[in-house]
Design a protein around this motif. Sequence first.
Motif, PDB file in Angstrom:
ATOM      1  N   GLU A 100       0.817  -1.214   0.000  1.00  0.00           N
ATOM      2  CA  GLU A 100       0.000   0.000   0.000  1.00  0.00           C
ATOM      3  C   GLU A 100       0.854   1.270   0.000  1.00  0.00           C
ATOM      4  O   GLU A 100       0.422   2.311  -0.482  1.00  0.00           O
ATOM      5  CB  GLU A 100      -0.932   0.012   1.211  1.00  0.00           C
ATOM      6  CG  GLU A 100      -2.029  -1.018   1.138  1.00  0.00           C
ATOM      7  CD  GLU A 100      -2.852  -1.084   2.414  1.00  0.00           C
ATOM      8  OE1 GLU A 100      -2.684  -0.220   3.303  1.00  0.00           O
ATOM      9  OE2 GLU A 100      -3.669  -2.018   2.518  1.00  0.00           O
ATOM     10  N   SER A 101       2.037   1.176   0.584  1.00  0.00           N
ATOM     11  CA  SER A 101       2.932   2.332   0.688  1.00  0.00           C
ATOM     12  C   SER A 101       4.346   1.910   0.283  1.00  0.00           C
ATOM     13  O   SER A 101       5.223   1.729   1.133  1.00  0.00           O
ATOM     14  CB  SER A 101       2.941   2.889   2.117  1.00  0.00           C
ATOM     15  OG  SER A 101       1.671   3.340   2.494  1.00  0.00           O
ATOM     16  N   PRO A 102       4.580   1.753  -1.017  1.00  0.00           N
ATOM     17  CA  PRO A 102       5.897   1.287  -1.481  1.00  0.00           C
ATOM     18  C   PRO A 102       7.061   2.173  -1.044  1.00  0.00           C
ATOM     19  O   PRO A 102       8.189   1.693  -0.949  1.00  0.00           O
ATOM     20  CB  PRO A 102       5.756   1.281  -3.003  1.00  0.00           C
ATOM     21  CG  PRO A 102       4.305   1.273  -3.282  1.00  0.00           C
ATOM     22  CD  PRO A 102       3.646   1.938  -2.111  1.00  0.00           C
ATOM     23  N   SER A 103       6.790   3.431  -0.750  1.00  0.00           N
ATOM     24  CA  SER A 103       7.867   4.321  -0.311  1.00  0.00           C
ATOM     25  C   SER A 103       8.439   3.895   1.039  1.00  0.00           C
ATOM     26  O   SER A 103       9.517   4.346   1.418  1.00  0.00           O
ATOM     27  CB  SER A 103       7.371   5.769  -0.235  1.00  0.00           C
ATOM     28  OG  SER A 103       6.376   5.891   0.763  1.00  0.00           O
ATOM     29  N   LEU A 104       7.741   3.010   1.762  1.00  0.00           N
ATOM     30  CA  LEU A 104       8.214   2.536   3.064  1.00  0.00           C
ATOM     31  C   LEU A 104       8.967   1.210   2.964  1.00  0.00           C
ATOM     32  O   LEU A 104       9.303   0.612   3.985  1.00  0.00           O
ATOM     33  CB  LEU A 104       7.034   2.380   4.034  1.00  0.00           C
ATOM     34  CG  LEU A 104       6.284   3.657   4.392  1.00  0.00           C
ATOM     35  CD1 LEU A 104       5.111   3.352   5.313  1.00  0.00           C
ATOM     36  CD2 LEU A 104       7.217   4.676   5.027  1.00  0.00           C
ATOM     37  N   LYS A 105       9.269   0.768   1.756  1.00  0.00           N
ATOM     38  CA  LYS A 105       9.913  -0.538   1.553  1.00  0.00           C
ATOM     39  C   LYS A 105      11.206  -0.697   2.360  1.00  0.00           C
ATOM     40  O   LYS A 105      11.485  -1.763   2.895  1.00  0.00           O
ATOM     41  CB  LYS A 105      10.189  -0.741   0.067  1.00  0.00           C
ATOM     42  CG  LYS A 105      10.751  -2.106  -0.256  1.00  0.00           C
ATOM     43  CD  LYS A 105      10.875  -2.301  -1.753  1.00  0.00           C
ATOM     44  CE  LYS A 105      11.679  -3.464  -2.142  1.00  0.00           C
ATOM     45  NZ  LYS A 105      11.237  -4.734  -2.113  1.00  0.00           N
ATOM     46  N   ALA A 106      11.988   0.342   2.490  1.00  0.00           N
ATOM     47  CA  ALA A 106      13.252   0.261   3.231  1.00  0.00           C
ATOM     48  C   ALA A 106      13.047   0.389   4.744  1.00  0.00           C
ATOM     49  O   ALA A 106      13.971   0.108   5.515  1.00  0.00           O
ATOM     50  CB  ALA A 106      14.214   1.346   2.751  1.00  0.00           C
ATOM     51  N   TYR A 107      11.877   0.798   5.169  1.00  0.00           N
ATOM     52  CA  TYR A 107      11.649   1.091   6.588  1.00  0.00           C
ATOM     53  C   TYR A 107      11.882  -0.110   7.518  1.00  0.00           C
ATOM     54  O   TYR A 107      12.519   0.053   8.565  1.00  0.00           O
ATOM     55  CB  TYR A 107      10.251   1.677   6.793  1.00  0.00           C
ATOM     56  CG  TYR A 107      10.056   2.246   8.171  1.00  0.00           C
ATOM     57  CD1 TYR A 107      10.748   3.384   8.577  1.00  0.00           C
ATOM     58  CD2 TYR A 107       9.212   1.638   9.075  1.00  0.00           C
ATOM     59  CE1 TYR A 107      10.588   3.894   9.853  1.00  0.00           C
ATOM     60  CE2 TYR A 107       9.046   2.136  10.349  1.00  0.00           C
ATOM     61  CZ  TYR A 107       9.738   3.264  10.729  1.00  0.00           C
ATOM     62  OH  TYR A 107       9.581   3.765  11.997  1.00  0.00           O
ATOM     63  N   PRO A 108      11.406  -1.317   7.191  1.00  0.00           N
ATOM     64  CA  PRO A 108      11.684  -2.439   8.105  1.00  0.00           C
ATOM     65  C   PRO A 108      13.181  -2.647   8.342  1.00  0.00           C
ATOM     66  O   PRO A 108      13.593  -2.890   9.481  1.00  0.00           O
ATOM     67  CB  PRO A 108      11.059  -3.641   7.388  1.00  0.00           C
ATOM     68  CG  PRO A 108       9.984  -3.047   6.540  1.00  0.00           C
ATOM     69  CD  PRO A 108      10.532  -1.711   6.086  1.00  0.00           C
TER      70      PRO A 108
END
Length: 164
Positions: A100-108
């Motif tokens: 839903e929010s691909p911009s958060l892919k690196a967040y984990p």
Amino acid sequence: MNKIQVQRRHKSTPIETDYAQWCAEQGALLREGRLSDLDRENLAEEIESLGRSDKREIASRLGTLLQHLLKWEFQPDRRKTGWLLTIREQRFQIENLLDESPSLKAYPGQRLSREFKMARLKAADETGLAERDFPTDCPYSIEEILDHDFFPGAPWSSDQLIRE
């Protein structure tokens, strides 16, 4: 769909008075194109908080996932179906949030070290094992953690799981 009509002379409900009503009014104003009537400052804060909410949810789910991976690896004789279900659930929910929010892919990956510290403490508390029995740094890569087929430690089969 039930739309709330906001009267032009009607003053909007303050956000502090009735949050749900305020949200409905702001939505109606946006749909009507009445941008000058919007509570722009509070609306901007609420929109920004939505992204922070997704980040908090990812971090929380990652922590829970790490805790259960540690229990899975370090207590192989006590593996429960509930642990398996929790591991699977967290992975799917994190995946959904990232879709839903691909911009958060690196967040984990950015949160991994911090979430591991708490997961390690929780795993020790829950299992009764000493903190020193767990690694101080996360032994799993973020790719492994999010991989639906990755389960650390000794091989397993579903008939070995403790049914709760």
